[in-house]
Design an enzyme around this catalytic site. Sequence first.
Site, PDB file in Angstrom:
ATOM      1  N   SER A  59      -1.877 -16.048  -1.760  1.00 37.13           N
ATOM      2  CA  SER A  59      -0.445 -16.010  -2.029  1.00 37.13           C
ATOM      3  C   SER A  59      -0.202 -15.907  -3.534  1.00 37.13           C
ATOM      4  CB  SER A  59       0.237 -17.215  -1.381  1.00 37.13           C
ATOM      5  OG  SER A  59       1.630 -17.025  -1.315  1.00 37.13           O
TER       6      SER A  59
ATOM      7  N   ASP B 197       3.762 -11.761   8.228  1.00 39.86           N
ATOM      8  CA  ASP B 197       3.975 -12.655   7.086  1.00 39.86           C
ATOM      9  C   ASP B 197       5.364 -12.421   6.493  1.00 39.86           C
ATOM     10  OD1 ASP B 197       3.940 -14.058   4.687  1.00 39.86           O
ATOM     11  OD2 ASP B 197       1.898 -13.460   4.183  1.00 39.86           O
TER      12      ASP B 197
ATOM     13  N   HIS C  89       1.854 -15.874   7.252  1.00 36.53           N
ATOM     14  CA  HIS C  89       1.407 -16.224   5.900  1.00 36.53           C
ATOM     15  C   HIS C  89       0.226 -17.188   5.911  1.00 36.53           C
ATOM     16  CE1 HIS C  89       1.967 -16.240   1.596  1.00 36.53           C
ATOM     17  NE2 HIS C  89       1.938 -17.560   1.575  1.00 36.53           N
TER      18      HIS C  89
END
Length: 187
Positions: free
Chosen positions: A35, A121, A156
């Site tokens: 991320s 995501d 995610h």
Amino acid sequence: LCKTNTFDDFIDVARWLVNDKKLTIPEKLSCEGRSAGGLLIGASLNQSPELFGVAILGVPFVDVVSTMIDASIPLTAGEWEEWGCPNEEKFFDYMMSYCPMHNVQKSAKYPSMLLTAGLNDPRVQYWEPAKFAATIRHTTSADSIVALEIDMAAGHFSASDRYKYLKELAFDYAFLLSQLGIVEGRD
């Protein structure tokens, strides 16, 4: 306007490991981030691609400006206080200075990379790592592997069950170890 300190510090530590302490060599130094940690890895690779042998970028936030400018994406507008809003020129220019998508070094030799994404995501859309992988492949002189894995059922945070998570972790480590030359891949 001090986000780039993160990248500079990361590069400085890697140089310290390689040059000062002589604990490793660039060909055996790996890095990983997920991320916003993927942003760290992408920006650091752009600054010093020669410093790493392999990198894993999990759901990497690598198209900072395009994402941050879109207030309809979850979390974006709420992050403007910390990151700045790219609709304002000073923040736009600053983000462009470190955004991995916009700072790939032409003809540089990048390390082997594994980029992962989840089709569902809502935070880092799958096209960010896909675009970054394509940009690396078509812009650099790297003959290194740039692999992209998109999990068609993940979001995610990827796998929610323990066994799928362990399988994904094993995949990441297999890529890492094979690219470092520690184990040989199977045909």
